[in-house]
Design a protein around this motif. Structure first.
Motif, PDB file in Angstrom:
ATOM      1  N   ILE A   9       0.865  -1.174   0.000  1.00 32.41           N
ATOM      2  CA  ILE A   9       0.000   0.000   0.000  1.00 32.41           C
ATOM      3  C   ILE A   9       0.899   1.221   0.000  1.00 32.41           C
ATOM      4  N   GLU A  10       0.707   2.070  -0.999  1.00 31.98           N
ATOM      5  CA  GLU A  10       1.493   3.292  -1.117  1.00 31.98           C
ATOM      6  C   GLU A  10       0.574   4.486  -0.890  1.00 31.98           C
ATOM      7  N   PHE A  11       1.073   5.452  -0.129  1.00 28.63           N
ATOM      8  CA  PHE A  11       0.295   6.641   0.207  1.00 28.63           C
ATOM      9  C   PHE A  11       0.923   7.863  -0.451  1.00 28.63           C
ATOM     10  N   TYR A  12       0.089   8.584  -1.187  1.00 29.42           N
ATOM     11  CA  TYR A  12       0.516   9.793  -1.894  1.00 29.42           C
ATOM     12  C   TYR A  12      -0.286  10.973  -1.358  1.00 29.42           C
ATOM     13  N   ASP A  13       0.016  12.154  -1.830  1.00 28.86           N
ATOM     14  CA  ASP A  13      -0.698  13.339  -1.346  1.00 28.86           C
ATOM     15  C   ASP A  13      -2.190  13.302  -1.655  1.00 28.86           C
ATOM     16  N   ASN A  14      -2.562  12.817  -2.833  1.00 28.83           N
ATOM     17  CA  ASN A  14      -3.967  12.887  -3.234  1.00 28.83           C
ATOM     18  C   ASN A  14      -4.708  11.555  -3.228  1.00 28.83           C
ATOM     19  N   LEU A  15      -3.985  10.432  -3.056  1.00 28.12           N
ATOM     20  CA  LEU A  15      -4.644   9.122  -3.050  1.00 28.12           C
ATOM     21  C   LEU A  15      -3.721   8.089  -2.430  1.00 28.12           C
ATOM     22  N   PHE A  16      -4.290   6.897  -2.178  1.00 26.57           N
ATOM     23  CA  PHE A  16      -3.472   5.767  -1.766  1.00 26.57           C
ATOM     24  C   PHE A  16      -3.789   4.592  -2.675  1.00 26.57           C
ATOM     25  N   CYS A  17      -2.827   3.705  -2.825  1.00 30.50           N
ATOM     26  CA  CYS A  17      -2.914   2.660  -3.831  1.00 30.50           C
ATOM     27  C   CYS A  17      -2.446   1.336  -3.250  1.00 30.50           C
ATOM     28  N   GLU A  18      -3.237   0.288  -3.452  1.00 29.93           N
ATOM     29  CA  GLU A  18      -2.818  -1.060  -3.074  1.00 29.93           C
ATOM     30  C   GLU A  18      -2.416  -1.791  -4.343  1.00 29.93           C
ATOM     31  N   GLU A  61       9.347   1.237   9.738  1.00 28.99           N
ATOM     32  CA  GLU A  61      10.755   1.065  10.092  1.00 28.99           C
ATOM     33  C   GLU A  61      11.099   1.590  11.482  1.00 28.99           C
ATOM     34  N   SER A  62      10.294   2.543  11.968  1.00 26.88           N
ATOM     35  CA  SER A  62      10.595   3.144  13.271  1.00 26.88           C
ATOM     36  C   SER A  62       9.321   3.704  13.891  1.00 26.88           C
ATOM     37  N   GLU A  63       9.397   3.996  15.181  1.00 23.75           N
ATOM     38  CA  GLU A  63       8.278   4.648  15.884  1.00 23.75           C
ATOM     39  C   GLU A  63       7.999   6.005  15.264  1.00 23.75           C
ATOM     40  N   SER A  64       9.044   6.703  14.909  1.00 28.60           N
ATOM     41  CA  SER A  64       8.909   8.027  14.301  1.00 28.60           C
ATOM     42  C   SER A  64       8.161   7.958  12.969  1.00 28.60           C
ATOM     43  N   GLN A  65       8.483   6.977  12.157  1.00 31.71           N
ATOM     44  CA  GLN A  65       7.801   6.811  10.876  1.00 31.71           C
ATOM     45  C   GLN A  65       6.320   6.483  11.100  1.00 31.71           C
ATOM     46  N   TYR A  66       6.037   5.648  12.075  1.00 27.58           N
ATOM     47  CA  TYR A  66       4.663   5.288  12.431  1.00 27.58           C
ATOM     48  C   TYR A  66       3.879   6.531  12.862  1.00 27.58           C
ATOM     49  N   GLU A  67       4.448   7.332  13.755  1.00 30.84           N
ATOM     50  CA  GLU A  67       3.786   8.550  14.235  1.00 30.84           C
ATOM     51  C   GLU A  67       3.593   9.555  13.098  1.00 30.84           C
ATOM     52  N   SER A  68       4.567   9.671  12.226  1.00 31.39           N
ATOM     53  CA  SER A  68       4.450  10.578  11.077  1.00 31.39           C
ATOM     54  C   SER A  68       3.314  10.153  10.154  1.00 31.39           C
ATOM     55  N   PHE A  69       3.161   8.850   9.987  1.00 33.32           N
ATOM     56  CA  PHE A  69       2.079   8.347   9.147  1.00 33.32           C
ATOM     57  C   PHE A  69       0.712   8.697   9.741  1.00 33.32           C
ATOM     58  N   ILE A  70       0.563   8.531  11.033  1.00 30.41           N
ATOM     59  CA  ILE A  70      -0.699   8.872  11.692  1.00 30.41           C
ATOM     60  C   ILE A  70      -0.985  10.368  11.539  1.00 30.41           C
ATOM     61  N   GLU A  71       0.020  11.198  11.702  1.00 31.62           N
ATOM     62  CA  GLU A  71      -0.156  12.646  11.516  1.00 31.62           C
ATOM     63  C   GLU A  71      -0.521  12.966  10.067  1.00 31.62           C
ATOM     64  N   PHE A  72       0.074  12.260   9.121  1.00 37.25           N
ATOM     65  CA  PHE A  72      -0.250  12.421   7.706  1.00 37.25           C
ATOM     66  C   PHE A  72      -1.739  12.153   7.477  1.00 37.25           C
ATOM     67  N   LEU A  73      -2.251  11.065   8.053  1.00 37.33           N
ATOM     68  CA  LEU A  73      -3.672  10.744   7.902  1.00 37.33           C
ATOM     69  C   LEU A  73      -4.559  11.809   8.529  1.00 37.33           C
ATOM     70  N   LYS A  74      -4.182  12.298   9.696  1.00 39.55           N
ATOM     71  CA  LYS A  74      -4.973  13.335  10.361  1.00 39.55           C
ATOM     72  C   LYS A  74      -5.032  14.609   9.528  1.00 39.55           C
ATOM     73  N   LYS A  75      -3.965  14.920   8.827  1.00 37.99           N
ATOM     74  CA  LYS A  75      -3.938  16.116   7.974  1.00 37.99           C
ATOM     75  C   LYS A  75      -4.858  15.981   6.772  1.00 37.99           C
TER      76      LYS A  75
END
Length: 85
Positions: A9-18, A61-75
């Protein structure tokens, strides 16, 4: 519905793709109905009431990457719920 053992699953600015060996599915973030984070170990991204993308925390890969992903979704103005037992 069958699922592929090999899925990315890849996440981009305007969509995500499996992507699987047999298929490619693109979704707009507006198609997400709900996101649940269960016990800080797995993320469920629901695109309807019976279909969810399941992303284990260990896939980051890391806790930081995980947290960044959650923030990305919230945005993306998606409601992110945390579920604890």
């Amino acid at each position: 519905m069958p699922f592929s053992q090999s899925s990315v699953i890849e996440f981009y600015d305007n969509l995500f793709c499996e992507k699987t060996p047999d298929n490619k599915t693109e979704n707009n973030y507006s198609s997400i109905e709900q996101i649940y984070i269960v016990e800080n170990t797995v993320i469920y991204i629901y695109v309807n009431n019976i279909m969810a993308y399941i992303i284990p925390k260990k896939s980051f890969e890391s806790e930081s990457q995980y947290e960044s992903f959650i923030e990305f979704l919230k945005k993306k103005n998606i409601c992110v719920n945390t579920v604890c037992k």
